[in-house]
Design an enzyme around this catalytic site. Structure first.
Site, mmCIF file in Angstrom:
data_model
loop_
_atom_site.group_PDB
_atom_site.id
_atom_site.type_symbol
_atom_site.label_atom_id
_atom_site.label_comp_id
_atom_site.label_asym_id
_atom_site.label_seq_id
_atom_site.Cartn_x
_atom_site.Cartn_y
_atom_site.Cartn_z
ATOM 1 N N CYS A 87 -0.158 -2.412 3.822
ATOM 2 C CA CYS A 87 -0.290 -1.143 4.542
ATOM 3 C C CYS A 87 0.836 -1.040 5.556
ATOM 4 O O CYS A 87 1.166 -1.993 6.250
ATOM 5 C CB CYS A 87 -1.671 -1.025 5.187
ATOM 6 N N GLU A 88 1.448 0.137 5.595
ATOM 7 C CA GLU A 88 2.625 0.280 6.451
ATOM 8 C C GLU A 88 2.263 0.427 7.921
ATOM 9 O O GLU A 88 3.138 0.368 8.783
ATOM 10 C CB GLU A 88 3.477 1.476 5.996
ATOM 11 N N HIS A 89 0.999 0.604 8.231
ATOM 12 C CA HIS A 89 0.613 0.753 9.644
ATOM 13 C C HIS A 89 0.386 -0.583 10.326
ATOM 14 O O HIS A 89 0.618 -0.709 11.525
ATOM 15 C CB HIS A 89 -0.647 1.617 9.762
ATOM 16 N N HIS A 90 -0.089 -1.579 9.571
ATOM 17 C CA HIS A 90 -0.411 -2.873 10.184
ATOM 18 C C HIS A 90 0.291 -4.049 9.510
ATOM 19 O O HIS A 90 0.153 -5.182 9.957
ATOM 20 C CB HIS A 90 -1.925 -3.102 10.114
ATOM 21 N N GLN A 128 -2.040 4.092 0.674
ATOM 22 C CA GLN A 128 -2.630 4.228 -0.668
ATOM 23 C C GLN A 128 -2.405 5.626 -1.245
ATOM 24 O O GLN A 128 -2.193 5.797 -2.456
ATOM 25 C CB GLN A 128 -4.128 3.907 -0.581
ATOM 26 N N HIS A 156 -8.884 -2.545 2.192
ATOM 27 C CA HIS A 156 -7.793 -2.669 3.164
ATOM 28 C C HIS A 156 -8.134 -3.728 4.204
ATOM 29 O O HIS A 156 -9.130 -3.598 4.928
ATOM 30 C CB HIS A 156 -7.556 -1.323 3.846
ATOM 31 N N CYS A 158 -6.759 -4.291 6.918
ATOM 32 C CA CYS A 158 -6.708 -3.779 8.297
ATOM 33 C C CYS A 158 -8.044 -3.159 8.702
ATOM 34 O O CYS A 158 -8.340 -3.053 9.892
ATOM 35 C CB CYS A 158 -5.541 -2.808 8.492
HETATM 36 ZN ZN LIG Z 1 -3.554 -0.525 7.972
#
Ligand SMILES: [Zn+2]
Length: 195
Positions: A87-90, A128, A156, A158
């Site tokens: 995931c590109e956020h975490h 996703q 996920h 995260c």
């Molecule tokens: Zn994430």
């Protein structure tokens, strides 16, 4: 040796990422000189390069390399393709299954290419939703089938390890083009993948 697998890493990138990991590990309160951690920055640098190798790969080339003229024009389904992405956020993993279907329009593609293009897009920093669209658009634009459908079910880390700590929830995304925009065709596909 009948079969040999090898991995290639860019030395400059490995060195830079390794140094950055060394700082991160030490900023997090660990002793980077501890025996178990001595080679960790380098291993992590190589692991991250492996997990983001999709940036260097061309999914269109992969599909074009195995397209064949064929008059078969019924639905082709490849289901339960294993998915591992970040995931590109975490920068934490998300993983699950991808189901792909298409209806040929004079051309079919070698079946092993579909899991390969999943990997090309999955081995990047992702969300996703975009991953679903990219797989869909790549098949639609390259193979130009009568229709294409993609469903992704993923968990996920995260969400599971941090944040809301929901261990059992999965996220489903889907996209449909061409014939699959028709409700009957879409339902047939969803039934065949057990949804
Ligand atoms: Zn994430």
């Amino acid at each position: 040796m009948p079969y040999k697998t090898f991995e290639e890493y860019n030395d400059n990138i490995t060195e830079n990422v390794k140094n950055n990991y060394q700082e991160i590990i030490s900023d997090l309160g660990e002793d980077t000189n501890r025996e178990g951690l001595l080679k960790t920055p380098e291993r992590a640098a190589k692991a991250m390069q492996f997990l983001t190798q999709g940036y260097e790969q061309d999914p269109v080339e992969i599909l074009k390399g195995a397209m064949f003229k064929e008059s078969y024009n019924e639905m082709v389904i490849v289901k339960d393709i294993e998915l591992y992405s970040l995931c590109e956020h975490h920068i934490l993993p998300f993983f699950g299954k991808v189901h792909i279907a298409y209806i040929p329009n004079g051309q079919i593609v070698g079946l092993s290419k579909l899991p390969r293009i999943v990997d090309v897009f999955a081995r990047r920093l992702q969300v996703q939703e975009r991953l679903t669209e990219q797989i869909l658009d790549c098949i639609n634009d390259t193979l130009k089938p009568q229709g294409v459908a993609v469903v992704i079910e993923a968990s996920h880390m995260c969400m599971m390890m941090r944040g809301v700590q929901k261990q059992n929830s999965t996220t489903t995304t889907s996209g449909f083009r061409g014939q699959f925009e028709k409700i009957e065709t879409r339902n047939e596909f969803l039934k065949l993948i057990g949804k």
